[in-house]
Design a protein around this motif. Structure first.
Motif, short mmCIF file in Angstrom:
data_model
loop_
_atom_site.label_atom_id
_atom_site.label_comp_id
_atom_site.label_asym_id
_atom_site.label_seq_id
_atom_site.Cartn_x
_atom_site.Cartn_y
_atom_site.Cartn_z
N THR A 81 0.82 -1.20 0.00
CA THR A 81 0.00 0.00 0.00
C THR A 81 0.85 1.26 0.00
O THR A 81 0.51 2.23 -0.64
CB THR A 81 -0.97 0.01 1.20
OG1 THR A 81 -0.21 -0.10 2.39
CG2 THR A 81 -1.99 -1.09 1.09
N THR A 138 2.18 1.61 -3.53
CA THR A 138 1.09 2.04 -4.40
C THR A 138 0.74 3.50 -4.11
O THR A 138 0.53 4.28 -5.04
CB THR A 138 -0.15 1.15 -4.20
OG1 THR A 138 0.23 -0.20 -4.43
CG2 THR A 138 -1.26 1.53 -5.13
N HIS A 139 0.71 3.85 -2.85
CA HIS A 139 0.39 5.23 -2.48
C HIS A 139 1.46 6.19 -3.01
O HIS A 139 1.13 7.24 -3.56
CB HIS A 139 0.26 5.36 -0.96
CG HIS A 139 -0.02 6.75 -0.50
ND1 HIS A 139 -1.23 7.36 -0.73
CD2 HIS A 139 0.76 7.66 0.14
CE1 HIS A 139 -1.19 8.60 -0.25
NE2 HIS A 139 0.01 8.79 0.29
N SER A 140 2.71 5.86 -2.86
CA SER A 140 3.77 6.76 -3.34
C SER A 140 3.80 6.81 -4.86
O SER A 140 4.07 7.87 -5.43
CB SER A 140 5.14 6.35 -2.77
OG SER A 140 5.47 5.05 -3.16
N GLU A 141 3.50 5.69 -5.52
CA GLU A 141 3.42 5.71 -6.99
C GLU A 141 2.27 6.59 -7.44
O GLU A 141 2.39 7.37 -8.38
CB GLU A 141 3.23 4.29 -7.53
CG GLU A 141 4.47 3.43 -7.45
CD GLU A 141 4.21 1.99 -7.84
OE1 GLU A 141 3.07 1.66 -8.26
OE2 GLU A 141 5.15 1.19 -7.71
N HIS A 142 1.15 6.46 -6.76
CA HIS A 142 -0.04 7.27 -7.08
C HIS A 142 0.26 8.75 -6.87
O HIS A 142 -0.08 9.59 -7.70
CB HIS A 142 -1.21 6.81 -6.20
CG HIS A 142 -2.50 7.53 -6.48
ND1 HIS A 142 -3.20 7.36 -7.64
CD2 HIS A 142 -3.19 8.42 -5.73
CE1 HIS A 142 -4.27 8.13 -7.61
NE2 HIS A 142 -4.30 8.77 -6.45
N LYS A 143 0.93 9.04 -5.76
CA LYS A 143 1.29 10.43 -5.46
C LYS A 143 2.24 10.98 -6.53
O LYS A 143 2.08 12.12 -6.99
CB LYS A 143 1.94 10.52 -4.08
CG LYS A 143 2.18 11.93 -3.62
CD LYS A 143 2.67 11.97 -2.19
CE LYS A 143 2.92 13.41 -1.78
NZ LYS A 143 3.36 13.52 -0.41
N LEU A 150 2.45 10.01 -9.67
CA LEU A 150 1.67 10.20 -10.89
C LEU A 150 0.82 11.47 -10.82
O LEU A 150 0.69 12.20 -11.81
CB LEU A 150 0.77 8.98 -11.14
CG LEU A 150 1.49 7.71 -11.59
CD1 LEU A 150 0.52 6.54 -11.62
CD2 LEU A 150 2.14 7.91 -12.96
N MET A 151 0.25 11.72 -9.64
CA MET A 151 -0.55 12.93 -9.46
C MET A 151 0.32 14.17 -9.61
O MET A 151 -0.07 15.14 -10.28
CB MET A 151 -1.23 12.92 -8.08
CG MET A 151 -2.36 11.93 -7.98
SD MET A 151 -3.06 11.78 -6.32
CE MET A 151 -3.24 13.46 -5.78
#
Length: 116
Positions: free
Chosen positions: A3, A6-11, A13-14
């Motif tokens: 998680t 995934t959270h850092s990858e999502h961040k 990308l944002m």
């Protein structure tokens, strides 16, 4: 642990998405530019001028409209750098301002035609 990854990858990308936005002072001019394409008469004028430069009179005849209505739309297009005018004697001839305008028109038309 997944998680967090995934959270850092999502961040990331944002952040990348936000960094790719145009500068804030260019967003409204861009929106205004695209609004110009939201009128069917203006799109018809652009379509006609893709192939040649014409006078207001000729454009009006092509579209079966009054010269005053065409002049009004040409003013909007001119103010937004979609068309340019060249004076030849007492006559004014309109053409597309540059290749960008033709490409935008063509890409939009191709996008719409894909559904057929």
């Amino acid at each position: 642990m997944e998680t967090t990854s995934t959270h850092s990858e999502h961040k990331a990308l944002m952040e990348q998405a936000v960094n790719n936005l145009p500068p804030e002072d260019k967003v409204m001019p861009l929106a205004d530019f695209f609004k110009v394409f939201g009128d069917s008469t203006r799109l018809k004028i652009i379509g006609i001028l893709r192939h040649t430069s014409l006078s207001v009179c000729c454009i009006a005849d092509c579209l079966g409209m009054e010269q005053s209505a065409i002049s009004h739309q040409l003013k909007v297009l001119r103010n937004n750098h979609i068309v340019k005018v060249e004076k030849k004697g007492k006559q004014s001839f309109y053409s597309l301002d540059d290749l960008h305008v033709e490409l935008l028109y063509q890409m939009g038309l191709e996008h719409i035609m894909e559904d057929d």
